[in-house]
Design a protein around this motif. Structure first.
Motif, PDB file in Angstrom:
ATOM      1  N   HIS A  46       4.424   9.818   0.037  1.00 21.21           N
ATOM      2  CA  HIS A  46       3.947   9.601   1.413  1.00 21.21           C
ATOM      3  C   HIS A  46       4.593  10.606   2.340  1.00 21.21           C
ATOM      4  CE1 HIS A  46       2.253   7.473   4.772  1.00 21.21           C
ATOM      5  NE2 HIS A  46       3.450   7.222   5.295  1.00 21.21           N
TER       6      HIS A  46
ATOM      7  N   ARG B  29       0.272   4.239   0.129  1.00 23.26           N
ATOM      8  CA  ARG B  29      -0.177   5.321   1.011  1.00 23.26           C
ATOM      9  C   ARG B  29       0.183   5.061   2.468  1.00 23.26           C
ATOM     10  NH1 ARG B  29      -3.070   4.296  -3.039  1.00 23.26           N
ATOM     11  NH2 ARG B  29      -4.195   2.581  -2.063  1.00 23.26           N
ATOM     12  N   ARG B  30       0.632   3.838   2.762  1.00 26.45           N
ATOM     13  CA  ARG B  30       1.015   3.516   4.138  1.00 26.45           C
ATOM     14  C   ARG B  30       2.447   3.011   4.237  1.00 26.45           C
ATOM     15  NH1 ARG B  30      -2.983  -0.445   7.001  1.00 26.45           N
ATOM     16  NH2 ARG B  30      -1.552   0.120   8.678  1.00 26.45           N
ATOM     17  N   SER B  31       3.072   2.771   3.055  1.00 34.35           N
ATOM     18  CA  SER B  31       4.357   2.082   3.093  1.00 34.35           C
ATOM     19  C   SER B  31       5.516   2.968   2.636  1.00 34.35           C
ATOM     20  CB  SER B  31       4.297   0.823   2.205  1.00 34.35           C
ATOM     21  OG  SER B  31       3.244  -0.008   2.615  1.00 34.35           O
ATOM     22  N   GLY B  32       5.343   4.274   2.748  1.00 36.78           N
ATOM     23  CA  GLY B  32       6.460   5.157   2.438  1.00 36.78           C
ATOM     24  C   GLY B  32       6.701   5.322   0.958  1.00 36.78           C
TER      25      GLY B  32
ATOM     26  N   ASP C 242       0.867  -1.179   0.000  1.00 36.06           N
ATOM     27  CA  ASP C 242       0.000   0.000   0.000  1.00 36.06           C
ATOM     28  C   ASP C 242       0.904   1.229   0.000  1.00 36.06           C
ATOM     29  OD1 ASP C 242      -1.720   2.075   0.349  1.00 36.06           O
ATOM     30  OD2 ASP C 242      -2.782   1.214   2.069  1.00 36.06           O
TER      31      ASP C 242
END
Length: 315
Positions: A313, A306-309, A304
């Motif tokens: 991000h 949007r959550r994994s840098g 993801d």
């Protein structure tokens, strides 16, 4: 900025002779000169008349203005395209800030940099000429000899504006940069009394290139790479003007990331660098097999951005 129709300001047609323009100017000068006119806008009108005459009475400025202004109407929003005066041969010393003080933004934008070369002068030495010329980036990379045609605005015996063309053989030095001057000795105005002729100063501009952009002696390139190339890294072939360069792409490269390859720009002294901007390009999911592979990636990687840098991000 609004377009100014200098022909309309003087009240003459676009094919007016030099004498027609002079007569129109004198008539309007008598009408609007602040010392004699009672009109409340006389001073402003006189400035406009002076500006129009400064352009239309000069064959060089008039020819350039005619080419630039074709199709525009008075008051229309206007910005001159870059290097709009390329290919015209001009004389003169250009304008100082003091010279431009009485002219409009329109005039300054068009002619403020025209004639910007200060000629070298002897007692009777001929005047230098200057022109902007468009070259291919490859010519600067390798050096070349090219035929260059310039338009020389003149007035014929009947006072009408004409354009003469002269063609020159020009040696393009290897590593020439945009904005650099190529001096052709003796190709300016003839001298007086046996004195040497002036020179022709060619200001270099580059035609738009489909891949490269030159900034000084550096070359800029956007390099498309496949997702697996960006993720795994490797040696990528990069086309350059003199062949193919092998560039090592680091693993985990992201779109927008830049690589600098020193000494692989324009071959000037010292040589410029090649600056590569990475652009990751996704293959289309337009076949069952492609969709299956994307579905496998989505399932196996569980990534993801949007959550994994990911690159956008914020943390």
């Amino acid at each position: 900025m609004q377009f100014k129709d200098y022909y309309q300001i003087l009240g003459v047609s676009r094919d007016a002779t030099a004498e027609d323009i002079k007569k129109a100017f004198r008539k309007l000068a008598r009408k609007y000169h602040p010392d004699v006119s009672k009109a409340p806008d006389a001073e402003q009108r006189m400035k406009e008349v002076n500006e129009a005459y400064a352009v239309l009475s000069d064959p060089q400025k008039r020819a350039a203005y005619d080419r630039l202004g074709e199709g525009y109407r008075p008051g229309q929003d206007f910005r001159p395209p870059p290097d709009w005066d390329t290919g015209f041969e001009f004389t003169g010393q250009g304008f100082s800030p003091e010279d431009l003080a009485g002219f409009s933004e329109f005039f300054t934008e068009l002619f403020g940099r025209m004639g910007g070369f200060r000629p070298r002068r002897g007692a009777f030495r001929g005047e230098d000429h200057h022109a902007k010329v468009m070259l291919d980036l490859e010519d600067a990379f390798r050096g070349a000899t090219r035929q260059i045609s310039l338009q020389v605005p003149k007035t014929d015996p009947h006072g009408r504006l004409i354009l003469e063309t002269r063609t020159l053989t020009v040696k393009i030095p290897r590593g020439v940069r945009e904005g650099q001057i190529i001096r052709l000795a003796g190709q300016g105005s003839p001298g007086m009394g046996g004195a040497p002729a002036g020179d022709l100063l060619l200001e270099v501009r580059f035609r738009p290139h489909p891949k490269f952009r030159a900034v000084g002696s550096d070359l800029h390139l956007t390099l498309p790479v496949a997702p697996w190339e960006a993720a795994l890294g490797g040696v990528i072939p990069v086309p350059v003007p003199d062949g193919v360069l092998k560039v090592r792409l680091p693993a985990g490269a992201q779109s927008g990331q830049s690589l600098r390859v020193r000494g692989k720009g324009l071959p000037s002294v010292p040589p410029g660098d090649l600056l590569i901007e990475i652009r990751v390009v996704l293959p289309p999911a337009d076949t069952p097999k492609a969709r299956e592979l994307y579905q496998t990636l989505a399932r196996e990687l569980a990534f993801d951005p949007r959550r994994s840098g990911g690159p956008d991000h914020a943390g």
